[in-house]
Design an enzyme around this catalytic site. Sequence first.
Site, PDB file in Angstrom:
ATOM      1  N   GLY A 180       0.827  -1.206   0.000  1.00 60.98           N
ATOM      2  CA  GLY A 180       0.000   0.000   0.000  1.00 60.98           C
ATOM      3  C   GLY A 180       0.858   1.252   0.000  1.00 60.98           C
ATOM      4  O   GLY A 180       1.874   1.313   0.695  1.00 60.98           O
ATOM      5  N   ASN A 220       5.757  -4.822   6.027  1.00 58.15           N
ATOM      6  CA  ASN A 220       6.245  -6.108   6.557  1.00 58.15           C
ATOM      7  C   ASN A 220       6.118  -7.240   5.544  1.00 58.15           C
ATOM      8  O   ASN A 220       6.930  -8.162   5.540  1.00 58.15           O
ATOM      9  CB  ASN A 220       5.555  -6.452   7.886  1.00 58.15           C
ATOM     10  CG  ASN A 220       4.072  -6.209   7.881  1.00 58.15           C
ATOM     11  OD1 ASN A 220       3.435  -6.171   6.844  1.00 58.15           O
ATOM     12  ND2 ASN A 220       3.517  -6.030   9.065  1.00 58.15           N
ATOM     13  N   THR A 250       4.907   2.173   6.032  1.00 63.79           N
ATOM     14  CA  THR A 250       3.510   1.778   6.187  1.00 63.79           C
ATOM     15  C   THR A 250       2.784   2.804   7.029  1.00 63.79           C
ATOM     16  O   THR A 250       3.319   3.282   8.033  1.00 63.79           O
ATOM     17  CB  THR A 250       3.337   0.391   6.837  1.00 63.79           C
ATOM     18  OG1 THR A 250       1.944   0.082   6.891  1.00 63.79           O
ATOM     19  CG2 THR A 250       3.897   0.319   8.231  1.00 63.79           C
ATOM     20  N   ASP A 304       0.202   2.073   8.672  1.00 66.33           N
ATOM     21  CA  ASP A 304      -0.347   1.340   9.823  1.00 66.33           C
ATOM     22  C   ASP A 304       0.536   1.431  11.063  1.00 66.33           C
ATOM     23  O   ASP A 304       0.086   1.117  12.165  1.00 66.33           O
ATOM     24  CB  ASP A 304      -0.542  -0.142   9.474  1.00 66.33           C
ATOM     25  CG  ASP A 304      -1.640  -0.347   8.450  1.00 66.33           C
ATOM     26  OD1 ASP A 304      -2.531   0.510   8.359  1.00 66.33           O
ATOM     27  OD2 ASP A 304      -1.611  -1.354   7.726  1.00 66.33           O
ATOM     28  N   MET A 307      -8.059   3.366   8.772  1.00 66.60           N
ATOM     29  CA  MET A 307      -7.320   2.151   8.441  1.00 66.60           C
ATOM     30  C   MET A 307      -6.613   1.567   9.663  1.00 66.60           C
ATOM     31  O   MET A 307      -6.187   2.295  10.555  1.00 66.60           O
ATOM     32  CB  MET A 307      -6.310   2.418   7.328  1.00 66.60           C
ATOM     33  CG  MET A 307      -6.936   2.507   5.953  1.00 66.60           C
ATOM     34  SD  MET A 307      -5.683   2.723   4.659  1.00 66.60           S
ATOM     35  CE  MET A 307      -6.696   2.485   3.196  1.00 66.60           C
ATOM     36  N   ARG A 315      -5.911  -2.817  10.264  1.00 69.19           N
ATOM     37  CA  ARG A 315      -6.526  -4.139  10.258  1.00 69.19           C
ATOM     38  C   ARG A 315      -6.370  -4.834  11.595  1.00 69.19           C
ATOM     39  O   ARG A 315      -7.314  -5.351  12.171  1.00 69.19           O
ATOM     40  CB  ARG A 315      -5.901  -4.975   9.137  1.00 69.19           C
ATOM     41  CG  ARG A 315      -6.643  -6.253   8.810  1.00 69.19           C
ATOM     42  CD  ARG A 315      -5.850  -7.113   7.843  1.00 69.19           C
ATOM     43  NE  ARG A 315      -5.661  -6.480   6.554  1.00 69.19           N
ATOM     44  CZ  ARG A 315      -4.473  -6.202   6.028  1.00 69.19           C
ATOM     45  NH1 ARG A 315      -3.368  -6.446   6.698  1.00 69.19           N
ATOM     46  NH2 ARG A 315      -4.377  -5.654   4.838  1.00 69.19           N
ATOM     47  N   GLU A 322     -10.700   0.058  11.193  1.00 68.97           N
ATOM     48  CA  GLU A 322     -11.416  -0.862  10.306  1.00 68.97           C
ATOM     49  C   GLU A 322     -11.405  -2.293  10.838  1.00 68.97           C
ATOM     50  O   GLU A 322     -12.300  -3.085  10.547  1.00 68.97           O
ATOM     51  CB  GLU A 322     -10.797  -0.829   8.907  1.00 68.97           C
ATOM     52  CG  GLU A 322      -9.359  -1.327   8.859  1.00 68.97           C
ATOM     53  CD  GLU A 322      -8.720  -1.234   7.478  1.00 68.97           C
ATOM     54  OE1 GLU A 322      -9.442  -0.915   6.513  1.00 68.97           O
ATOM     55  OE2 GLU A 322      -7.504  -1.478   7.374  1.00 68.97           O
TER      56      GLU A 322
END
Length: 406
Positions: free
Chosen positions: A10, A111, A140, A142, A186, A188, A244
């Site tokens: 991403g 990762n 990232t 995240d 965002m 996960r 999310e």
Amino acid sequence: MNIIVAQSGGPTSVINSSLAGVISAGIDNNFDKIYLSLHGIEGIINDEIKEVDKEKYKNNNIKDKLMARPSSILGSCRFKLPESFDDEVFGKIFKTLKAYEISTFVYIGGNDSMDTVMKLNAYMKENNIIGINIIGCPKTIDNDLMEMDHSPGFGSAAKYIASTLRTLRTDVDIYDLKSVTFVEIMGRHAGWLAASSLTANYKMEKEVVNLVYLPEDKKSLDQVFDEIDDALKYESNLIIAVAEGFRDKDNKLDEETFTNKNDAFGHKIVSGVASRLADIVRSRLKIKSRAVELSIVQRTSNLISKNDANEAYNLGYKAVKIGMEKTNLIPVLKRKDIGGYEVYYEAVSPEKIANKEMKIPESWLIDKKTLEEKITAYTLPLIEGSIEQSYENGMPVFVKLDDFIR
């Protein structure tokens, strides 16, 4: 002595800053040719490769233009290398690298991309391949990469989220009624981005974000709605940030409600939790409720943190320096334990990052007050400053690949 670089996974708002660092280091260290692989490792497999025009790059201020350009200018991929050393795939990769006389290969990604770096190095070791160093460069939004204080891309995404939620607060407050607005962010399995929304509360007269729900939370749906009910006693219009990947501990928000698909690396593709929660609030509490899904905008906004961009650039530059002498390493960011904010850089093996996730510390999750204090102190330095953008006719314009390739 030639170098090749690719981007994978991403995108982020600063992934091109790392690319700029790689190209600049390639020029400064007198690499003969600097190659760009399109669409990650697939570009090397399919021989989709471009060469940087060094004079164009230097004379047209491409470094600064790349640092202002969000998303992956080289394109990306979600290609997972086989677990076994399939010569059809690995053979193609190393045949291409040999044909282009590559001595250093820098792979920019998260990762899962570090899994690619790890496997390529393992294949080289097993097949006694020498003369090439393969290095990872982390990114990232995240913020879940192990061995790092924070991940490049997170700061800019957090800056966009906090700024957007402050703006959203001006909208939700216009009516004299009760309402709940869920903002889906965002994340996960790790809630760093959703938690960073609390930074929007910093030095504000009233809370911008009233509640936040993270994948790390272990709460029942009844607990969630009790908290919402209680918050409505003090604030008529709530903004609730929800990752999310948030799911209640009783699985009433069943994952299959949202998706039954996996990506190439076997990860569930999750979205829709905000809409589901908004529906339940509307049904249970009989008040106005809505969902806002920030989706991919939060990772490709041109509201780019200057600190984030500079750190991403440095990681790209350092990846090349490491790759000139060693292989199977990744440069990482560490934060100095001092009064102010300062980082330093180390190198770790991809095995410590690949296929792993850094979660928010449990000690931060004691209550909302603790989480807000911790995440705000952690995030504020990462969102400092802004990268200047270029505009024509009132709209942003971005550098193109053709502007600096042969």
